[in-house]
Design a protein around this motif. Structure first.
Motif: not given
Lengths: 275, 238
Positions: B71-77
Motif C-alpha cells: 500500500g501507499i503511505g497515506y496521511l488522511p485529513q
C-alpha cells in the motif's frame, strides 16, 4: 457472602446475572468502537427501534426475539448508512427515527393490548426478563464479540482510529461496519428487556466514556471498559435486589457512580501533575 | 529513477458523473508533486483513486508492484474524532504496519522494530507512551507520517496536511516533508490549498479543475494564467 448465596438460590437471578454480565460485556466492547467513532447516537436509536418492534410483536402475538432482531439489524444498517453518507444531519435523523419508532410502539400497544406489564417492562426493564434461551444467545454473541477483539484487535484499532487509513491499507472497513452493526443490534435487543429501552444505551456509552476519563491507550480503555461493565452490572443488580429498585435503573446508577469516580481520579491526578 | 504511479488519460468518478477527467501524469521516485485546485475540483477523488479505493472509469492507472504489495503511505485529513482519541503514539504508529501483518492477529518483532525506527526517524521516540490526544497539532502530524512510513518508505500521499496547524507548525511540517523527500528520496504527493508555500518546494504542480489545468514545474506554473491567479501576482484577479 451470605447475600450472594441467597441471591444465587433464585434461578431467575442466576439467569439475570449470567445473561446480564455477558450482555454488558458485549455492549461495553462494542461501545468503545461506537463512542470513539462518534456513533454513540446509534445505540440510543436502535433501542427505540427495538422497543417499537417488540411492542408490535407482542400486539400481534408473535414471539418477540425472532421479529425484533431482524428489524433492529435492518435499522442498524440504515442508521450506519445515514451516519456515513453525511447527507442528512445524522444526529437529527437518528433522533427522528427513534422518536417515530417509540411512537409506533406506543400507539400499537394502546390500540391492542393496552399498556400491559410486558410493554412497561420493555420501557424500563425487568430483572425477570432473561430466559434460558436469552442466556444462550447472549453467550453466543459474547463469544463472537470477544473473538473479534482477540483475533482482529489491530484491525479494530485501525478502523476505529482512522477509517480512511484503514481502507487505504486494505482493511475491509465496510465488512467491519456491518459486523459491528449486527452485533450491536443483537446486543441491544437482548439487553433491552432487562435494562429497558430507555436505559440500554447506557450500557454502551458509560463504560467507554468512563474509561476514557483516565486511561490513555486504546488497549487499556478496552480492558477497563470490559471490567467496569461487568463490575457495575453486578453492583447494580445486587443493589436492585437489596433495595427492591428496578434493575436497569440501578445498573445505570452504578455506572454513573463509576463515571463520577473516574472524573474525580482524573481531576486529582491532573492536580498532582501541576503541583 | 523508477516510476511509481502512471496515469494515462484516466477518468475517476462515481456512478453517474466523473470528478476527474482525462488525467495524465506520473509520479517517479523522489518526485514532489503538489495537487492544487478549488474545492470540489476532484482532488480528493484523485487521492481515492490512487489509493485504489475507486476504480478508474476510463484510461489506465499503473501502480508499481512494490506499492501494490504494502500500500501507499497515506496521511488522511484529520477527523474531529481523532483529536481526542485515547491511544498511545506507539499504538498509532504500529497500526501503519497493518498491511504487512496480513491476517496474522498480532504484529511480528520486525514490524514492531519498524515502528520504533520510524518514531526515531521523525523525532517522536520520546513520546512513545504519550497519549495522541495530548500532543500538539504538529506532533500529531509527525505521528501520522511515522504511521504512513510503516506501510511504505517509497511514497507518501498527504491530503491537506497543514489544515488546523499554526503557522510555525506549518513551516516545521514543510521542512520535515522536504527532508524526507530530499534525503530519503521518498516520493511525495500532497493535496493542498496552501499554494503560496508550496510552489517554493514542489518539483511538479498539478492544477486540477475536473480536467488538468496545468501539469508541470512550479517555474512554468508561475507564468500561466491559472498560476498567476492562484499565486496572486501583480496582474492577478483581472
Amino acid at each position: 457472602m451470605e447475600l450472594i448465596r441467597e441471591m444465587l438460590s433464585y434461578p431467575f437471578l442466576v439467569r439475570a446475572f449470567a445473561g446480564g454480565i455477558l450482555v454488558s460485556l458485549c455492549a461495553a466492547l462494542l461501545g468503545v468502537m461506537l463512542v470513539l467513532r462518534r456513533y454513540s447516537m446509534i445505540g440510543d436509536g436502535l433501542s427505540h427501534v427495538s422497543f417499537g418492534a417488540l411492542s408490535v410483536a407482542v400486539a400481534a402475538g408473535w414471539s418477540p426475539l425472532p421479529v425484533s432482531i431482524p428489524v433492529v439489524i435492518l435499522a442498524a444498517f440504515f442508521l450506519l448508512r445515514i451516519t456515513e453518507s453525511g447527507k442528512m444531519k445524522s444526529d437529527a435523523a437518528i433522533a427522528m427515527i427513534s422518536a417515530s419508532a417509540l411512537a409506533v410502539g406506543i400507539v400499537v400497544t394502546s390500540l391492542t393490548t393496552g399498556m400491559t406489564t410486558d410493554v412497561s417492562s420493555y420501557m424500563f426493564g425487568s430483572i425477570l426478563a432473561m430466559s434460558r434461551a436469552d442466556v444462550w444467545l447472549s453467550a453466543a454473541v459474547s463469544a463472537v464479540v470477544l473473538g473479534l477483539y482477540v483475533f482482529c484487535y489491530h484491525k479494530i484499532f485501525a478502523v476505529t482510529f482512522d477509517e480512511s487509513f484503514a481502507k487505504a491499507t486494505g482493511v475491509r472497513v465496510s465488512l467491519y461496519n456491518v459486523l459491528i452493526a449486527v452485533l450491536t443490534a443483537v446486543t441491544i435487543v437482548l439487553g433491552m428487556r432487562m435494562m429497558g429501552a430507555m436505559l440500554i444505551s447506557s450500557l454502551i456509552l458509560f463504560p467507554a466514556l468512563t474509561s476514557m476519563r483516565v486511561f490513555k491507550s486504546f488497549r487499556s480503555v478496552v480492558w477497563s471498559s470490559g471490567i467496569l461493565a461487568v463490575v457495575c452490572f453486578c453492583i447494580g443488580i445486587t443493589a436492585s435486589y437489596v433495595f427492591s429498585t428496578p434493575a436497569g435503573a440501578s445498573v445505570v446508577l452504578a455506572d454513573l457512580a463509576a463515571f463520577l469516580l473516574f472524573c474525580l481520579i482524573r481531576a486529582v491526578s491532573a492536580g498532582k501533575r501541576k503541583s | 529513477m523508477s516510476v511509481l504511479i502512471t496515469c494515462s488519460h484516466v477518468d475517476f468518478g462515481y456512478e453517474n458523473h466523473d470528478a476527474v477527467i482525462d488525467l495524465s501524469m506520473e509520479v517517479a521516485e523522489g518526485d514532489y508533486l503538489c495537487v492544487i485546485g478549488a474545492n470540489g475540483s476532484g482532488k480528493s477523488t484523485l487521492v481515492k483513486g490512487l489509493l485504489g479505493l475507486l476504480k478508474p472509469t476510463g484510461g489506465t492507472l499503473t501502480v508499481a508492484e512494490e506499492l501494490r504489495r504494502t500500500g501507499i503511505g497515506y496521511l488522511p485529513q484529520q477527523t474531529a474524532a481523532q483529536r481526542d482519541f485515547p491511544a498511545t503514539v506507539y499504538e498509532v504508529v504500529l497500526s501503519g504496519a497493518l498491511s504487512r501483518s496480513g491476517n496474522r492477529p498480532f504484529y511480528s518483532a520486525a514490524e514492531k522494530k519498524l515502528a520504533q525506527a520510524n518514531m526515531e526517524r521523525l523525532g517522536i521516540a520520546s513520546l512513545k507512551r504519550h497519549c495522541y490526544r495530548e500532543l500538539s497539532g504538529g506532533q500529531q502530524q509527525r505521528v501520522l507520517i511515522a504511521r504512513a512510513l510503516c506501510a511504505t518508505s517509497r511514497m507518501l500521499i498527504l491530503d491537506e496536511p497543514t489544515t488546523g496547524l499554526d503557522p510555525s507548525a506549518i513551516q516545521d511540517f514543510y521542512r520535515l516533508v522536504r527532508k524526507l523527500n530530499r534525503e530519503e528520496h521518498i516520493a511525495i504527493l500532497m493535496v493542498t490549498h496552501d499554494v503560496a508555500n508550496i510552489v517554493g518546494q514542489a518539483s511538479k504542480i498539478l492544477h486540477l479543475q475536473q480536467r488538468v489545468l496545468f501539469y508541470g514545474t512550479p517555474g512554468d506554473y508561475r507564468k500561466t494564467e491559472a498560476g498567476r491567479r492562484y499565486l496572486g501576482g501583480e496582474d492577478g484577479w483581472n
